[in-house]
Motif scaffolding. Structure first.
Motif, PDB file in Angstrom:
ATOM      1  N   ALA A  65      -2.364  -0.413   8.163  1.00 56.05           N
ATOM      2  CA  ALA A  65      -1.304   0.599   8.221  1.00 56.05           C
ATOM      3  C   ALA A  65      -1.348   1.347   9.549  1.00 56.05           C
ATOM      4  O   ALA A  65      -0.303   1.620  10.151  1.00 56.05           O
ATOM      5  N   ALA A  66      -2.536   1.660  10.020  1.00 55.37           N
ATOM      6  CA  ALA A  66      -2.661   2.347  11.308  1.00 55.37           C
ATOM      7  C   ALA A  66      -2.155   1.465  12.449  1.00 55.37           C
ATOM      8  O   ALA A  66      -1.570   1.968  13.417  1.00 55.37           O
ATOM      9  N   ASP A  72       6.587   0.994  12.674  1.00 60.15           N
ATOM     10  CA  ASP A  72       7.328   1.332  11.458  1.00 60.15           C
ATOM     11  C   ASP A  72       6.571   2.409  10.669  1.00 60.15           C
ATOM     12  O   ASP A  72       5.793   2.095   9.765  1.00 60.15           O
ATOM     13  N   PRO A  73       6.780   3.672  11.010  1.00 60.45           N
ATOM     14  CA  PRO A  73       6.013   4.746  10.369  1.00 60.45           C
ATOM     15  C   PRO A  73       6.242   4.856   8.861  1.00 60.45           C
ATOM     16  O   PRO A  73       5.310   5.171   8.123  1.00 60.45           O
ATOM     17  N   ASP A  74       7.456   4.576   8.404  1.00 58.65           N
ATOM     18  CA  ASP A  74       7.728   4.650   6.961  1.00 58.65           C
ATOM     19  C   ASP A  74       6.929   3.603   6.195  1.00 58.65           C
ATOM     20  O   ASP A  74       6.351   3.894   5.146  1.00 58.65           O
ATOM     21  N   PHE A  75       6.913   2.392   6.725  1.00 61.40           N
ATOM     22  CA  PHE A  75       6.145   1.319   6.079  1.00 61.40           C
ATOM     23  C   PHE A  75       4.659   1.653   6.099  1.00 61.40           C
ATOM     24  O   PHE A  75       3.949   1.434   5.116  1.00 61.40           O
ATOM     25  N   LEU A  79       1.991   1.982   3.003  1.00 64.13           N
ATOM     26  CA  LEU A  79       0.712   1.277   2.932  1.00 64.13           C
ATOM     27  C   LEU A  79      -0.444   2.249   2.693  1.00 64.13           C
ATOM     28  O   LEU A  79      -1.351   1.957   1.905  1.00 64.13           O
ATOM     29  N   PHE A  80      -0.427   3.396   3.370  1.00 61.32           N
ATOM     30  CA  PHE A  80      -1.468   4.404   3.140  1.00 61.32           C
ATOM     31  C   PHE A  80      -1.460   4.858   1.678  1.00 61.32           C
ATOM     32  O   PHE A  80      -2.512   4.988   1.045  1.00 61.32           O
TER      33      PHE A  80
END
Length: 95
Positions: A65-66, A72-75, A79-80
């Motif tokens: 996710a990082a 893609d910050p929303d994706f 994931l976080f």
């Protein structure tokens, strides 16, 4: 009805042999590719990959996710959250 006849004796000998050699090389390359694919598919899964804890799985997902957060910050946020849910669910079950 008409028919056509090709006289193969009129082709130069080098052309015939180069086509045959190329086909032979393609066959050998295909054999190597098929062998490599079978070895990869049938290879046993490592013991380390089988025995990850829920925390380790969640940490791997957080690392991924990082990595994608800039694109893609929303994706990445999804994931976080999924990593958190996985870790909490595993703790509830006692895994």
């Amino acid at each position: 009805m008409s028919s056509s006849v090709i006289n193969l004796n009129t082709l130069p000998a080098s052309q015939g042999s180069s086509i045959g050699a190329a086909l032979g090389e393609v066959a050998v390359a295909f054999k190597h590719l098929a062998s490599a694919l079978l070895q990869k598919v049938l290879a046993p899964v490592s013991v380390e990959a089988q025995q990850l804890t829920a925390f380790e799985e969640a940490e791997q997902l957080r690392t991924f996710a990082a990595d994608v957060q800039a694109q893609d910050p929303d994706f990445a946020q999804d994931l976080f959250a999924a990593a958190d849910r996985h870790e909490i669910a595993a703790a509830a079950v006692g895994r």
